[in-house]
Design an enzyme around this catalytic site. Sequence first.
Site, PDB file in Angstrom:
ATOM      1  N   CYS A 131      53.761   7.017   6.819  1.00 36.38           N
ATOM      2  CA  CYS A 131      54.467   7.734   7.871  1.00 36.38           C
ATOM      3  C   CYS A 131      54.857   6.742   8.965  1.00 36.38           C
ATOM      4  CB  CYS A 131      53.675   8.858   8.500  1.00 36.38           C
ATOM      5  SG  CYS A 131      53.255  10.166   7.347  1.00 36.38           S
ATOM      6  N   ARG A 141      57.401   3.043   5.054  1.00 39.01           N
ATOM      7  CA  ARG A 141      56.112   3.698   5.307  1.00 39.01           C
ATOM      8  C   ARG A 141      56.060   5.113   4.729  1.00 39.01           C
ATOM      9  NH1 ARG A 141      52.790   1.231   9.383  1.00 39.01           N
ATOM     10  NH2 ARG A 141      51.633   3.166   9.418  1.00 39.01           N
ATOM     11  N   TRP A 156      55.384  10.429   4.550  1.00 35.54           N
ATOM     12  CA  TRP A 156      54.792  10.330   3.224  1.00 35.54           C
ATOM     13  C   TRP A 156      53.791  11.468   3.157  1.00 35.54           C
ATOM     14  CZ3 TRP A 156      49.861   9.421   1.134  1.00 35.54           C
ATOM     15  CH2 TRP A 156      49.840   9.050  -0.219  1.00 35.54           C
ATOM     16  N   ASN A 179      50.893  10.423  12.446  1.00 35.56           N
ATOM     17  CA  ASN A 179      50.515   9.616  11.291  1.00 35.56           C
ATOM     18  C   ASN A 179      49.002   9.721  11.179  1.00 35.56           C
ATOM     19  OD1 ASN A 179      50.273   7.717   9.281  1.00 35.56           O
ATOM     20  ND2 ASN A 179      50.441   5.964  10.670  1.00 35.56           N
ATOM     21  N   GLY A 180      48.517  10.133  10.008  1.00 40.39           N
ATOM     22  CA  GLY A 180      47.081  10.272   9.817  1.00 40.39           C
ATOM     23  C   GLY A 180      46.762  11.610   9.177  1.00 40.39           C
ATOM     24  N   GLU A 199      48.038  -7.964 -11.934  1.00 44.76           N
ATOM     25  CA  GLU A 199      49.057  -7.809 -10.899  1.00 44.76           C
ATOM     26  C   GLU A 199      50.428  -7.515 -11.530  1.00 44.76           C
ATOM     27  OE1 GLU A 199      49.133  -7.155  -7.964  1.00 44.76           O
ATOM     28  OE2 GLU A 199      51.043  -7.796  -7.149  1.00 44.76           O
ATOM     29  N   LYS A 201      52.674  -4.232 -10.730  1.00 43.90           N
ATOM     30  CA  LYS A 201      54.045  -4.356 -10.231  1.00 43.90           C
ATOM     31  C   LYS A 201      55.007  -3.570 -11.099  1.00 43.90           C
ATOM     32  CE  LYS A 201      53.689  -5.650  -7.313  1.00 43.90           C
ATOM     33  NZ  LYS A 201      52.856  -6.061  -6.212  1.00 43.90           N
ATOM     34  N   GLU A 247      54.495   0.277 -10.884  1.00 42.49           N
ATOM     35  CA  GLU A 247      54.789   0.758  -9.538  1.00 42.49           C
ATOM     36  C   GLU A 247      56.282   0.967  -9.308  1.00 42.49           C
ATOM     37  OE1 GLU A 247      53.731  -2.240  -6.707  1.00 42.49           O
ATOM     38  OE2 GLU A 247      53.513  -0.802  -5.084  1.00 42.49           O
ATOM     39  N   HIS A 253      39.023  -4.781 -28.817  1.00 40.95           N
ATOM     40  CA  HIS A 253      37.932  -3.817 -28.645  1.00 40.95           C
ATOM     41  C   HIS A 253      38.444  -2.425 -28.286  1.00 40.95           C
ATOM     42  CE1 HIS A 253      35.042  -6.980 -29.135  1.00 40.95           C
ATOM     43  NE2 HIS A 253      35.673  -7.706 -28.208  1.00 40.95           N
ATOM     44  N   LYS A 300      54.260   2.061   1.854  1.00 45.46           N
ATOM     45  CA  LYS A 300      53.794   0.673   1.974  1.00 45.46           C
ATOM     46  C   LYS A 300      52.368   0.572   2.515  1.00 45.46           C
ATOM     47  CE  LYS A 300      54.787  -3.867   2.252  1.00 45.46           C
ATOM     48  NZ  LYS A 300      54.689  -4.481   0.905  1.00 45.46           N
TER      49      LYS A 300
END
Length: 587
Positions: free
Chosen positions: A2, A27, A72, A96-97, A459, A463, A466, A482, A582
């Site tokens: 947010c 955000r 968000w 925000n929160g 990573e 990536k 995402e 395995h 983000k």
Amino acid sequence: MCGIVGVTGVKGASGVVYKRLSLLEYRGYDSAGIASLDNGKISFCKRRGRVFSLAGDLKNLHGDTAIGHTRWATHGKPSDENAHPHTAGKFSVVHNGIIENYSALKEKFFSGVKFFSETDTEIVARLLNYFYDGDILNTLKKTLPLLQGSYALVVICADFDGIIVARHKNPVIVGYGKNCAYTASDLSALAGLCTEISVLEDGDTAFLTKHGIEFYNSEFERTERSKRENPAQSAELELNGCPHYMLKEIREVPSSIIKTADAYICTRDKIKRYLTGADRIIITGCGTAYNSGLIGKRYIESFARIPVEVETAGEFRYKQPIVTKNTVVIAISQSGETADTVEAARLVKSLGAKVIAVTNSPYSELTRIADAAVPVEAGQEICVAATKSYTGQLSALYLLALTLADKDEKEGAEALKVAADIIARTIEHTDIGTLAEACARSSGVYFIGRDLDFAVATEGSLKLKEISYVPSEGYPAGELKHGTLALIDIKTVSVCIICDGELAKKSENAVEQIISRKGKVAVITNVPETVNRLKGKAEIIEIEDCGKFLSPLLSAVIVQLLAYKTALLLDRDPDKPRNLAKSVTVE
Ligand code: M6R
């Protein structure tokens, strides 16, 4: 998570907020809204969708004061109703929160009242209006202590010619202008608007008017907060001809490595003080930051022979961590605001451990909590997917490991600069197009490697999933047989990273096992013998040799480019992947 912007004392305030909100979309980008204040009249618009969907409404938002929000979603689906601001009577609020006890508060104060939205935020506007007695400070004193959870609140009141800001855990800054004042969730939103800012501390409230900014502490007593320089540069927010921030930021990897190396040399002595006597190290972080910790562990254990554990911050906090005064906790976070990482750092500090932050955000909460901060000098990273901050984190961890081992960091910084040159060449010349096409067509992509290469594989997988939404996993090459081998078929792609000559043959075994099951394989390697042995059997992406310990910086860039190209082929927006934001400032 947010984005928030507010301006007061600025002609056409809603237009300024609109522009600045667009810079904060990383955000959150599922809905947006703006409220303005004109001679005691609040007007607002809010919609599901991106900030640009508000453009047509600006003509109705008059006045010199405005606040805005890009969301968000946490509580309540993305919709016009759930978009911020939330307005009740004389108050309009962006947040925000998370207000964790919003249901209990609703029941207690507004039983039977129908709310406009399903959000946890509307309760704040309702409570402010409920307690309002003409004295805003008094109203805040009654309202804020009732709220459990976390918040950065930015509020306008029809009776106050300015903006009210309050902080509990979630970051918010205020900025000073000539006959005007600003507030935002991020420094970048104020880049080019103001050169001086203050960071609100936990429990602070602030009153912004065109005459200046007044601060109150958690006891609602007048206080002062120091002015600092706003380091955010507006030039960093430009795409400079690049089609996406992700590509621009991958191209900035070399400079982020060089700047991080230089900054480390300047802060080394302070960091060394907190590392002396460390007999155990715990690295914590989330997502990409966690993945960089996997490599940091190898650096520290190889160079300094000190045992290191790596924990995802969200898990670590709840494991009743065992720490002593000789434990150093390295908390890694690009934003320095990730709730899980910040809370983990707070917890271990209270238990007596030393905390070193590795962060790209010098004014963040994590930096504030930590005993010392290792700067990552990646500059503003706008794409949701971390790229240059990851390689910056690896550079910082490499140098920190040298410090722990009493080795020469200046030599290390030089080695990083050589690697940065190689990376710059590689970005220009590597063609990843065929592999990206295969990934885009595949049913799943498996990234494999051993040791450091495995860490890069995790990573690479993060990536790709995402930003392209192609299912993907990262595995140690030896683990494939395995279980995961059962998933391999003609529709899968496996990307094997082989940048350690000593382990090359072992990883090649895994490649052969995949080929035998008809899976497509691509190999990212700097080992000439591997190229010779696998040529014709697998697609080979040959890269230069940066040395065993710095090769992850180069192979990481290859997997970043692969994810980027695959996302484009699938018509995804690599900068703003679905469902993500983000900075994740909620648990
Ligand atoms: O700001 P942080 O480094 O604390 O963020 C941690 C993760 O949320 C972040 O790395 C996330 O995994 C990235 N989007 C990955 O590209």
